[in-house]
Design an enzyme around this catalytic site. Structure first.
Site: not given
Lengths: 358, 280
Positions: A221, A308
Site C-alpha cells: 500500500d 527492521e
C-alpha cells in the site's frame, strides 16, 4: 521530369520501410495494428505476416484455457481498396495492456519482496503497485501471499501483468497473527512472508555467483517514486533514505553528518532503536543476504518498531549505512495506507455476485 | 490513380483515439502534509502506460501550485494544468464528512469548459481528431487498471462499466441484458437517474461538444452529481456496456487514509516541526 516508373520504384522502396518502422514502433504500445499488404511477396519478407490475419480477441476462460472469439463491429477485417486485389487492409486487434519493462545485462536486479494478504482492496493495491513496477528495468517481484495456497486472483494478476515475478505463499499461524491485547505486543504482519522470500533467495542464488542484486521490502500500500529504485541500485551493503508519513511525522529520516555517514535517526518514536527506520526506508545488497544466511526478521519477542532492527543488526553497523536520496534530504517513498472500504450494503448474506472478482 | 488510393489508406493507418482524462485535485485544508504528491505519483505511473492519453488536471486553488506544476512538468505525460477555486460555501470544512457536499463539480466543469473552447477553435484535421476523443473523469485516489482505458477508448456516446469498492459494496455495476443496460445494481438509492460512480463511465468528446449545456450541478443532492451531468447527454438505453458486458471490475474506488500526524502536530506546537523545506 521524373518518369512514372521512377515514381513507382521510389514508392515500392519507401513504402515497406515506412510500414516496418511504424509497425515496430506501434506494436509495442498500440492495441491496434493496421497492416497493409501492398506487394505480397515484398512485405512477407520483411514483416513475416501469417497467411490469414483474422480478427480475434484473446480471452482467458476461467479454467485457464485460451479461447478465441470473433469481436464486434469495430474490428472487422475490411478491404478498403477492394478494386485492386493486391491492396488489402487488414486490421488486427491484439489487446496488449502492458509491455514488460526493459531488461539489461548490466543493471543489478532489484528483488522486491512484497507480502500480501486477501482483503477487498488487494487486487487494486497490487494493480497499481504493478503499474509502478512496470516502469522499472531489471525488477524481479517476489510476491508472498499470507495464505495456505496460492490464490487464483494473485496467480492470474501476476500472469497478466508481464512482470518478472516469483509467486510464493506461507500462512501465518493464527496465534502469530495481529492481536490487540496488552499481554502480547502486536506482531507485524508480513514477517513470515518476508522471511520466506529471504530463504527463497538464499536457496536460489549461489553465494559464489557473480549475480548482482538488491533486496527491497515493498509493502503493497505504499507509494514509490521511480527515482527510488535507481537510488537503491548502487547499494553496496545497506542503503537508507527518508520515508514520508511514518512515525506520526511528515517524514522520518536518518541523520547524516558532513562526512556523509549516518550517525543517528531523526524520529520522535524511539530514536534510540538500533535502526529507527521503516521497512520501506532501506535496501540490502543481495550478496550480504547470501553471505549472512542466518539473518532473518525475528518472529517472537519483538517490540513494536524493532522489526527492521531485528534483521539489520545482523547485517550491518550504523557506520556501514549508505545514505541515498541526496544525503537523505529527498522524499522518494511515502508510507501511504489505503482506507478499509465500507461494505455495509453487502449485508450478512452478500449483495453482489460473489463470482465477480474485485 | 493507384498512387492516390494508397495514400488515402495510409492515413487510416495512423489514427488512434485520444483519451482526455479530467482529474480534479482537492486541495487539503492543511497543506503542510497533503498527500497530493502520492496520488499524483501513482496516477502518473499508471497513465504513462496508456497511449494517446491527455491528462487535464484541475486544481481546487486560486492559482496553480508549484508542487503540481513541477510534478506535471517532470512527469513525462501530455497534460493541461488548470485551476478553479471552489466557492467558500460549497467547500468542505475541516471535520466535515467527505460526502457532505458534492466534490469537484466546479473543477470538472472547468475541464469541460476548456475542452469546449478547444473544440470551438479546432479546424480541419484537428477537429476530426477531436470527434474520436473520449473524456473520462478520474479522481485522484482511485485505482485504474490499464485494461480500463482500452475498454473506454471506443465510446460512441457514453460507455459504462462496474466500479469496485463503492456504494458500500464490493462493486456497483450496470446490469446488462441482450447487450443493453436495463438497470443498475447498486446498494444505495437505485432510483437515481444514473446511480453510477464518477469512475464508472466515459463520454465521447463529440457528445460533450454538441451539448454545450451539459455540466455538473454543484448544488446537486448527495449522490446525484453524476446524474446531473449524464441526464443531459444520454438515456439508459443508449449506454454502451464495456468490461465484458459489465461483468469485470477494472477500476476501484480506493481511498487513501489521511496520514496520522499527531507527533508532527505536537512538534509544531513546540516549534520543532520537521524541516518544511523538504518537500513531502
Amino acid at each position: 521530369m521524373p518518369k512514372r516508373r521512377d515514381i513507382l520504384a521510389i514508392v515500392l522502396i519507401v513504402l515497406p520501410w515506412t510500414l516496418l518502422i511504424t509497425v515496430w514502433h506501434q506494436s509495442a504500445i498500440a492495441p491496434l495494428l493496421a497492416i497493409r499488404k501492398v506487394c505480397h511477396h515484398l512485405v512477407k519478407e520483411i514483416l513475416i505476416i501469417p497467411e490469414r490475419l483474422t480478427v480475434h480477441r484473446q480471452r482467458l476462460a476461467d479454467d485457464g484455457t485460451e479461447t478465441r472469439h470473433e469481436t464486434g463491429p469495430a474490428t472487422d477485417s475490411k478491404e478498403y481498396c477492394s478494386q485492386d486485389k493486391d491492396i488489402v487492409e487488414v486490421v488486427r486487434t491484439e489487446y496488449v495492456y502492458t509491455r514488460p519493462p526493459p531488461w539489461s545485462d548490466v543493471l543489478p536486479t532489484i528483488h522486491v519482496i512484497t507480502p500480501t494478504y486477501s482483503r477487498p482492496v488487494q487486487k487494486a493495491e497490487l494493480t497499481r503497485l504493478a503499474n509502478t513496477f512496470l516502469h522499472v528495468p531489471n525488477l524481479h517481484w517476489i510476491l508472498v501471499e499470507d495464505s495456505q495456497r496460492r490464490t487464483p486472483l494473485v496467480t492470474r494478476l501476476l500472469r497478466e501483468m508481464g512482470l518478472n515475478y516469483t509467486h510464493l505463499n506461507v500462512e501465518t499461524p493464527r496465534n502469530y497473527k495481529l492481536r490487540g491485547d496488552t499481554r502480547d505486543p502486536r506482531i507485524p504482519r508480513g514477517t513470515m512472508q518476508r522471511n520466506l522470500a529471504l530463504r527463497w533467495l538464499r536457496e536460489t542464488f549461489n553465494s559464489n555467483s557473480s549475480q548482482t542484486g538488491i533486496v527491497y521490502f515493498a509493502d503493497d500500500d505504499n507509494t514509490y517514486s521511480l527515482e527510488l529504485f535507481e537510488e537503491m541500485r548502487s547499494t553496496r551493503k545497506v542503503s537508507v533514505w527518508p520515508v514520508a508519513f511514518v512515525g506520526g511525522l511528515r517524514y522520518e529520516s536518518p541523520k547524516v553528518n558532513a562526512a556523509g555517514k549516518v550517525y543517528g535517526w531523526k524520529t520522535v518514536f524511539d530514536p534510540h532503536r538500533p535502526f529507527a527506520i521503516d521497512m520501506a526506508g532501506f535496501a540490502i545488497n543481495l550478496r550480504l543476504i547470501l553471505f549472512k544466511p542466518q539473518a532473518y526478521f525475528k518472529l517472537r519477542g519483538v517490540k513494536g518498531g524493532y522489526q527492521e532492527s531485528s534483521l539489520l543488526r545482523e547485517l550491518v553497523t550504523l557506520s556501514d549505512l549508505e545514505p541515498k536520496a541526496a544525503n537523505c534530504t529527498k522524499i522518494l517513498v511515502w508510507h501511504t495506507r489505503t482506507e478499509k472500504p465500507v461494505l455495509v450494503n453487502e449485508g450478512k448474506k452478500g449483495f453482489t455476485d460473489p463470482n465477480v472478482e474485485i | 490513380v493507384k498512387l492516390k488510393k494508397k495514400k488515402a489508406c495510409l492515413s487510416l493507418f495512423f489514427s488512434s483515439t485520444a483519451l482526455h482524462l479530467i482529474a480534479f485535485l482537492m486541495q487539503k485544508m492543511c497543506s503542510v502534509w497533503n498527500k497530493l504528491i502520492t496520488e499524483l505519483t501513482r496516477l502518473s505511473h499508471t497513465f504513462l502506460h496508456v497511449p494517446q492519453l491527455h491528462w487535464i488536471v484541475v486544481e481546487d486553488a486560486p492559482q496553480p501550485t508549484p508542487l503540481v506544476t513541477d510534478f506535471l512538468a517532470a512527469s513525462g505525460l501530455t497534460y493541461t494544468h488548470l485551476y478553479k477555486l471552489t466557492p467558500k460555501d460549497r467547500k468542505l470544512q475541516e471535520g466535515d464528512p467527505s460526502w457532505l457536499k458534492p466534490r469537484g463539480a466546479e473543477q470538472r466543469n472547468e475541464g469541460l469548459h476548456w475542452l469546449r473552447e478547444m473544440g470551438a477553435a479546432a479546424k480541419g484535421k484537428e477537429a476530426a481528431a477531436l470527434e474520436e476523443a473520449v473524456v473520462y473523469f478520474a479522481d485522484d485516489d482511485n485505482t485504474y487498471s490499464l485494461q480500463l482505458f482500452e475498454e473506454m477508448r471506443y465510446t460512441y456516446r457514453v460507455s459504462v462499466w462496474p466500479v469496485g469498492l463503492v456504494g458500500g459494496m464490493k462493486f456497483e455495476r450496470p446490469v446488462v441484458e441482450d447487450g443493453k443496460v436495463v438497470r443498475f445494481h447498486t446498494g444505495w438509492r437505485p432510483n437515481r437517474p444514473f446511480p453510477i460512480d464518477m469512475a464508472g463511465f466515459a463520454v465521447s468528446l463529440r457528445l460533450i461538444l454538441t451539448n454545450p449545456q451539459a455540466r455538473f450541478d454543484g448544488d446537486a443532492q448527495m449522490g446525484f452529481l453524476e446524474s446531473s451531468f449524464l441526464q443531459h447527454l444520454v438515456t439508459m438505453d443508449d449506454l454502451e456496456p464495456k468490461a465484458d458486458l459489465c461483468t469485470k471490475v477494472l477500476v476501484w474506488h480506493t481511498r487513501t487514509e489521511k496520514p496520522k500526524m499527531k507527533r508532527e502536530d505536537a512538534l509544531q506546537k513546540q516549534g520543532l516541526g520537521s524541516d518544511p523545506d523538504v518537500e513531502v
